[in-house]
Design a protein around this motif. Structure first.
Motif, PDB file in Angstrom:
ATOM      1  N   ILE A   1       0.895   7.357   3.013  1.00 49.05           N
ATOM      2  CA  ILE A   1      -0.403   7.190   3.727  1.00 49.05           C
ATOM      3  C   ILE A   1       0.009   6.372   4.943  1.00 49.05           C
ATOM      4  CG2 ILE A   1      -2.627   6.573   3.644  1.00 49.05           C
ATOM      5  CD1 ILE A   1      -2.793   7.214   0.692  1.00 49.05           C
ATOM      6  N   ASP A   2      -0.342   6.799   6.132  1.00 48.03           N
ATOM      7  CA  ASP A   2      -0.308   6.182   7.404  1.00 48.03           C
ATOM      8  C   ASP A   2      -1.571   5.120   7.637  1.00 48.03           C
ATOM      9  OD1 ASP A   2       1.145   6.110  10.374  1.00 48.03           O
ATOM     10  OD2 ASP A   2      -1.248   6.038  10.490  1.00 48.03           O
ATOM     11  N   SER A   3      -2.531   5.607   7.373  1.00 47.77           N
ATOM     12  CA  SER A   3      -3.650   4.726   7.611  1.00 47.77           C
ATOM     13  C   SER A   3      -4.986   5.262   6.999  1.00 47.77           C
ATOM     14  CB  SER A   3      -3.932   4.725   9.136  1.00 47.77           C
ATOM     15  OG  SER A   3      -3.938   5.596   9.747  1.00 47.77           O
ATOM     16  N   VAL A   4      -5.849   4.434   6.789  1.00 50.14           N
ATOM     17  CA  VAL A   4      -7.153   4.984   6.010  1.00 50.14           C
ATOM     18  C   VAL A   4      -8.399   4.438   6.767  1.00 50.14           C
ATOM     19  CG1 VAL A   4      -8.619   4.778   4.153  1.00 50.14           C
ATOM     20  CG2 VAL A   4      -6.060   4.885   3.703  1.00 50.14           C
ATOM     21  N   PHE A   5      -9.371   5.495   7.160  1.00 52.68           N
ATOM     22  CA  PHE A   5     -10.545   5.167   7.925  1.00 52.68           C
ATOM     23  C   PHE A   5     -11.575   5.544   7.017  1.00 52.68           C
ATOM     24  CE2 PHE A   5      -7.061   5.648  10.879  1.00 52.68           C
ATOM     25  CZ  PHE A   5      -7.404   4.878  11.899  1.00 52.68           C
ATOM     26  N   PRO A   6     -12.896   4.617   7.237  1.00 53.00           N
ATOM     27  CA  PRO A   6     -14.102   5.248   6.792  1.00 53.00           C
ATOM     28  C   PRO A   6     -14.488   6.447   7.450  1.00 53.00           C
ATOM     29  CG  PRO A   6     -14.461   3.140   8.257  1.00 53.00           C
ATOM     30  CD  PRO A   6     -12.975   3.419   7.967  1.00 53.00           C
ATOM     31  N   LEU A   7     -15.304   7.066   6.790  1.00 52.66           N
ATOM     32  CA  LEU A   7     -15.831   8.515   7.343  1.00 52.66           C
ATOM     33  C   LEU A   7     -16.583   8.317   8.632  1.00 52.66           C
ATOM     34  CD1 LEU A   7     -16.370  11.381   6.429  1.00 52.66           C
ATOM     35  CD2 LEU A   7     -18.798  10.675   5.688  1.00 52.66           C
ATOM     36  N   ALA A   8     -17.343   7.183   8.759  1.00 54.72           N
ATOM     37  CA  ALA A   8     -17.914   6.994  10.187  1.00 54.72           C
ATOM     38  C   ALA A   8     -16.939   6.840  11.104  1.00 54.72           C
ATOM     39  CB  ALA A   8     -18.898   5.695  10.006  1.00 54.72           C
ATOM     40  N   GLU A   9     -15.893   6.352  10.874  1.00 54.68           N
ATOM     41  CA  GLU A   9     -14.681   6.217  11.978  1.00 54.68           C
ATOM     42  C   GLU A   9     -13.929   7.558  12.114  1.00 54.68           C
ATOM     43  OE1 GLU A   9     -12.727   2.525  11.661  1.00 54.68           O
ATOM     44  OE2 GLU A   9     -14.632   1.489  11.450  1.00 54.68           O
TER      45      GLU A   9
ATOM     46  N   ALA B   1      -7.775  10.505  16.190  1.00 54.83           N
ATOM     47  CA  ALA B   1      -6.847   9.937  17.506  1.00 54.83           C
ATOM     48  C   ALA B   1      -5.600   9.388  16.640  1.00 54.83           C
ATOM     49  CB  ALA B   1      -7.757   8.819  18.028  1.00 54.83           C
ATOM     50  N   ARG B   2      -5.783   8.711  15.802  1.00 48.98           N
ATOM     51  CA  ARG B   2      -4.535   8.127  14.938  1.00 48.98           C
ATOM     52  C   ARG B   2      -3.600   9.383  14.497  1.00 48.98           C
ATOM     53  NH1 ARG B   2      -0.513   4.909  15.081  1.00 48.98           N
ATOM     54  NH2 ARG B   2       0.779   5.018  13.177  1.00 48.98           N
ATOM     55  N   SER B   3      -4.152  10.636  14.136  1.00 51.84           N
ATOM     56  CA  SER B   3      -3.226  11.626  13.482  1.00 51.84           C
ATOM     57  C   SER B   3      -2.404  12.484  14.326  1.00 51.84           C
ATOM     58  CB  SER B   3      -4.363  12.675  12.927  1.00 51.84           C
ATOM     59  OG  SER B   3      -4.910  13.244  13.876  1.00 51.84           O
ATOM     60  N   VAL B   4      -2.818  12.163  15.877  1.00 46.77           N
ATOM     61  CA  VAL B   4      -2.071  12.594  16.881  1.00 46.77           C
ATOM     62  C   VAL B   4      -1.061  11.587  17.551  1.00 46.77           C
ATOM     63  CG1 VAL B   4      -3.399  14.706  17.135  1.00 46.77           C
ATOM     64  CG2 VAL B   4      -3.641  12.658  18.525  1.00 46.77           C
ATOM     65  N   ALA B   5      -1.155  10.489  17.227  1.00 48.29           N
ATOM     66  CA  ALA B   5      -0.504   9.283  17.685  1.00 48.29           C
ATOM     67  C   ALA B   5       0.948   9.432  17.469  1.00 48.29           C
ATOM     68  CB  ALA B   5      -1.113   7.939  17.344  1.00 48.29           C
ATOM     69  N   ARG B   6       1.870   8.855  18.391  1.00 48.46           N
ATOM     70  CA  ARG B   6       3.309   8.745  18.140  1.00 48.46           C
ATOM     71  C   ARG B   6       3.408   7.668  17.218  1.00 48.46           C
ATOM     72  NH1 ARG B   6       6.456  11.420  21.850  1.00 48.46           N
ATOM     73  NH2 ARG B   6       8.220   9.933  21.460  1.00 48.46           N
ATOM     74  N   GLY B   7       4.660   7.649  16.470  1.00 47.81           N
ATOM     75  CA  GLY B   7       5.155   6.606  15.465  1.00 47.81           C
ATOM     76  C   GLY B   7       4.318   6.807  14.212  1.00 47.81           C
ATOM     77  N   LYS B   8       3.692   7.839  13.975  1.00 44.86           N
ATOM     78  CA  LYS B   8       2.728   7.780  12.801  1.00 44.86           C
ATOM     79  C   LYS B   8       3.840   7.960  11.767  1.00 44.86           C
ATOM     80  CE  LYS B   8       0.039  11.560  12.056  1.00 44.86           C
ATOM     81  NZ  LYS B   8       0.805  12.083  10.890  1.00 44.86           N
ATOM     82  N   HIS B   9       3.476   7.657  10.200  1.00 43.89           N
ATOM     83  CA  HIS B   9       4.139   7.924   9.250  1.00 43.89           C
ATOM     84  C   HIS B   9       3.596   8.071   8.167  1.00 43.89           C
ATOM     85  CE1 HIS B   9       8.054   6.803  11.128  1.00 43.89           C
ATOM     86  NE2 HIS B   9       7.631   5.768  11.554  1.00 43.89           N
ATOM     87  N   GLY B  10       3.370   9.346   7.678  1.00 41.14           N
ATOM     88  CA  GLY B  10       2.680   9.973   6.312  1.00 41.14           C
ATOM     89  C   GLY B  10       1.132  10.529   7.034  1.00 41.14           C
ATOM     90  N   LYS B  11       0.310  10.403   6.046  1.00 42.22           N
ATOM     91  CA  LYS B  11      -1.014  11.083   6.156  1.00 42.22           C
ATOM     92  C   LYS B  11      -2.279  10.188   6.647  1.00 42.22           C
ATOM     93  CE  LYS B  11      -3.301  15.146   5.359  1.00 42.22           C
ATOM     94  NZ  LYS B  11      -2.582  16.388   5.976  1.00 42.22           N
ATOM     95  N   VAL B  12      -2.978  10.554   7.298  1.00 43.26           N
ATOM     96  CA  VAL B  12      -4.204   9.875   7.928  1.00 43.26           C
ATOM     97  C   VAL B  12      -5.405  10.241   6.868  1.00 43.26           C
ATOM     98  CG1 VAL B  12      -5.963   9.189   9.721  1.00 43.26           C
ATOM     99  CG2 VAL B  12      -3.524   9.518  10.319  1.00 43.26           C
ATOM    100  N   VAL B  13      -6.087   9.305   6.272  1.00 47.94           N
ATOM    101  CA  VAL B  13      -7.206   9.735   5.216  1.00 47.94           C
ATOM    102  C   VAL B  13      -8.440   9.344   5.709  1.00 47.94           C
ATOM    103  CG1 VAL B  13      -7.535   9.506   2.690  1.00 47.94           C
ATOM    104  CG2 VAL B  13      -5.322   9.882   3.630  1.00 47.94           C
TER     105      VAL B  13
END
Length: 263
Positions: free
Chosen positions: A228-236, A242-254
């Motif tokens: 998992i790269d990062s976790v955001f609340p539903l409201a965000e 935006a994070r899902s298309v960012a460079r340097g991401k490793h793993g899934k955005v949830v």
């Protein structure tokens, strides 16, 4: 209930957190209280004729009402069909045939990171790539969301991972471009999810209950672990996409829809 919806004409700036009526299940559907929803790079750009629409097609949650084969309270996860609204909402309707019990060793956030990349890796290597124990395998984009699971899956099936440009029995391309061009001439079989390419078998992942069961088994035996790269609340949700298309991401955005401790 709350739902993230993409409004016309589309794009991240047109995502809204809306209040909508709860969905009503019909025969063959399960009403799932969504705990977490995985999102996919560029999915807001997929063609659709049904805006406003709910994005995200990977969920982990709890069955809200008794459904065929799944009692109320059952923990489940799934990749849901792409031809209807997604699951970035408090509740989602999911065809019973694509649901599977959540891996017991994963949290809901972790389980929501598994369906799309896990099924992509399984279908590429085992269904389309006809992977056999002892095969030499190259995975382009091996550190990406699909690639890191494909590497683990290949190891679990007795394959040997080799570097890009080396001779191999099977090349699984998740990246396209130069990565594919540098290895294609050395591969016996080529499967790709990046783009249609001469000499390669291109496919789009499909929901599959039986394959989810196999992935869950591998997770619970310690042979497979989604990153998992990062976790955001539903409201965000806008920040999450935006994070899902960012460079340097490793793993899934949830997207975390409710806290893990909430029943």
């Amino acid at each position: 209930m709350r739902a993230i919806r993409l409004h016309p004409p589309g794009g991240i700036e047109r995502l809204r957190l809306d209040e909508v009526a709860p969905p009503q299940p019909r025969p063959g559907q399960a009403l799932v209280r969504v705990h977490a929803a995985g999102i996919t790079r560029d999915e807001l750009e997929w063609p659709t004729d049904r805006l406003p629409a709910v994005p995200s097609y990977e969920l982990s949650g709890v069955v809200a009402e008794d459904s065929d084969g799944f009692p109320a309270g059952a923990e489940v996860f799934a990749l849901t069909p792409f031809d209807r609204d997604g699951v970035a909402a408090d509740y989602a309707l999911v065809p019973v045939e694509v649901l599977a019990p959540k891996p017991s060793s994963l949290s809901h956030v972790q389980a929501a990171a598994l369906p799309m990349p896990g099924l992509s890796a399984w279908q590429a290597l085992i269904v389309h790539g006809r992977l056999q124990a002892g095969d030499r395998v190259i995975v382009t984009g091996a550190h990406g969301g699909v690639g890191h699971l494909a590497v683990q899956l290949a190891h679990s099936r007795g394959a040997t991972l080799v570097g890009e440009g080396e001779p191999c029995d099977l090349l699984f391309d998740t990246a396209g471009g130069e990565a594919l061009a540098g290895s294609a001439g050395h591969a016996g079989r080529i499967v790709t999810i990046a783009a249609e390419t001469p000499g390669a078998h291109y496919f789009v992942v499909e929901p599959n209950h039986e394959q989810l069961l196999e992935l869950a088994r591998l997770v619970d035996t310690g042979d497979l672990s989604p990153e998992i790269d990062s976790v955001f609340p539903l409201a965000e949700a806008s920040a999450a996409f935006a994070r899902s298309v960012a460079r340097g991401k490793h793993g899934k955005v949830v997207l975390q829809v409710i806290d893990e401790q909430t029943p």
